[in-house]
Design a protein around this motif. Sequence first.
Motif, PDB file in Angstrom:
ATOM      1  N   GLU A 117      69.013 100.126  34.715  1.00 35.36           N
ATOM      2  CA  GLU A 117      68.169 100.651  33.641  1.00 35.36           C
ATOM      3  C   GLU A 117      68.367  99.863  32.344  1.00 35.36           C
ATOM      4  O   GLU A 117      67.403  99.576  31.628  1.00 35.36           O
ATOM      5  CB  GLU A 117      68.451 102.138  33.413  1.00 35.36           C
ATOM      6  CG  GLU A 117      67.950 103.045  34.517  1.00 35.36           C
ATOM      7  CD  GLU A 117      68.747 102.943  35.811  1.00 35.36           C
ATOM      8  OE1 GLU A 117      69.911 102.471  35.768  1.00 35.36           O
ATOM      9  OE2 GLU A 117      68.191 103.306  36.861  1.00 35.36           O
ATOM     10  N   ARG A 118      69.628  99.512  32.044  1.00 36.32           N
ATOM     11  CA  ARG A 118      69.904  98.777  30.817  1.00 36.32           C
ATOM     12  C   ARG A 118      69.300  97.376  30.880  1.00 36.32           C
ATOM     13  O   ARG A 118      68.713  96.901  29.897  1.00 36.32           O
ATOM     14  CB  ARG A 118      71.417  98.689  30.591  1.00 36.32           C
ATOM     15  CG  ARG A 118      71.828  97.901  29.342  1.00 36.32           C
ATOM     16  CD  ARG A 118      71.263  98.498  28.086  1.00 36.32           C
ATOM     17  NE  ARG A 118      71.730  97.806  26.888  1.00 36.32           N
ATOM     18  CZ  ARG A 118      71.082  97.818  25.721  1.00 36.32           C
ATOM     19  NH1 ARG A 118      69.940  98.481  25.600  1.00 36.32           N
ATOM     20  NH2 ARG A 118      71.578  97.183  24.687  1.00 36.32           N
ATOM     21  N   GLU A 171      65.613  97.658  30.400  1.00 36.35           N
ATOM     22  CA  GLU A 171      65.318  97.949  28.998  1.00 36.35           C
ATOM     23  C   GLU A 171      65.359  96.676  28.146  1.00 36.35           C
ATOM     24  O   GLU A 171      64.443  96.416  27.360  1.00 36.35           O
ATOM     25  CB  GLU A 171      66.332  98.964  28.460  1.00 36.35           C
ATOM     26  CG  GLU A 171      66.166  99.306  26.989  1.00 36.35           C
ATOM     27  CD  GLU A 171      67.296 100.181  26.465  1.00 36.35           C
ATOM     28  OE1 GLU A 171      67.314 100.425  25.247  1.00 36.35           O
ATOM     29  OE2 GLU A 171      68.162 100.593  27.257  1.00 36.35           O
ATOM     30  N   GLN A 215      62.417  94.206  28.372  1.00 40.04           N
ATOM     31  CA  GLN A 215      61.113  94.541  27.801  1.00 40.04           C
ATOM     32  C   GLN A 215      60.761  93.653  26.612  1.00 40.04           C
ATOM     33  O   GLN A 215      59.599  93.560  26.236  1.00 40.04           O
ATOM     34  CB  GLN A 215      61.095  96.014  27.357  1.00 40.04           C
ATOM     35  CG  GLN A 215      61.311  97.011  28.480  1.00 40.04           C
ATOM     36  CD  GLN A 215      60.364  96.795  29.643  1.00 40.04           C
ATOM     37  OE1 GLN A 215      59.154  96.790  29.475  1.00 40.04           O
ATOM     38  NE2 GLN A 215      60.916  96.621  30.835  1.00 40.04           N
ATOM     39  N   SER A 246      61.518  95.395  36.861  1.00 36.59           N
ATOM     40  CA  SER A 246      60.911  94.816  35.662  1.00 36.59           C
ATOM     41  C   SER A 246      59.707  93.956  36.000  1.00 36.59           C
ATOM     42  O   SER A 246      58.866  93.684  35.136  1.00 36.59           O
ATOM     43  CB  SER A 246      61.937  93.975  34.908  1.00 36.59           C
ATOM     44  OG  SER A 246      62.301  92.823  35.663  1.00 36.59           O
TER      45      SER A 246
END
Length: 263
Positions: A79-80, A83, A86, A124
């Motif tokens: 998740e990191r 993030e 992005q 992603s």
Amino acid sequence: MSARLIDSHCHLDFPDFQGQVPEVLARAEANGVAHLVTICTKVTEFDKVLAIAESDPRISCSVGIHPHEAAEEPAVDTERLVELAQHPKVVGIGEAGLDYYYDKSPRERQRQVFATHIEAARRSGLPLIVHSRDADDDTIEELKIGAGKGGLTGVIHCFTSTQKLADAALEIGFYISLSGIVTFKNAEELRAVIKTVPLDRLLVETDSPYLAPVPKRGKKNEPSYVKHTAEFAAQLFGMSGEAFAAKTTENFKRLFSKAQVQA
């Protein structure tokens, strides 16, 4: 060579380039390099990598943890990574992978971190930038697991491995990136493998400040030197330098589609 090249893998945040990035970029531009990707090796230093990418429109970056750093870097979850990816300047996940030659991190830890990056690339939608040395079988296993879940793209950077890894990577849709090593006198076996790679799956890189190609071997490598690798590889494939540059740039744009390349 008037067609524009792309250095798909360099390390402008390393101490070798401290305070020199504008001059390095100017030399790259003068040698026909339109764009480059500066690669993250430690998530804890991602801000520094990102700042370099933000300093010039010709630079993109990645986010990830090199296998050498897998044991020392704090645990980072999928998740990191997603993030951080992005950010508009982040065009790839990595470099990540397995290095059993130096074994600077325990192998099981390397595999755990690699698997996290594979999943981050899938989620992603960005290409995975793979480092693999003396770890073909485990690299293939991890990539096949990820590819089996769908949505995995990427590149084996600085390819120096076997036909087995090249074939497995190509089978799952990955690209192969050539560094200055392909120009080295003792790289006949590598060149034999490279000649089996379809032209639409090839990229070029410097991995600078390391691995300067002939005729710059022994010097600090930099993005402008990617032209020497490209010119050598063009001869290997019986192509003009212009055609090879155009092809590898087209390939880069297809794989790293998030990169804003002015070429």
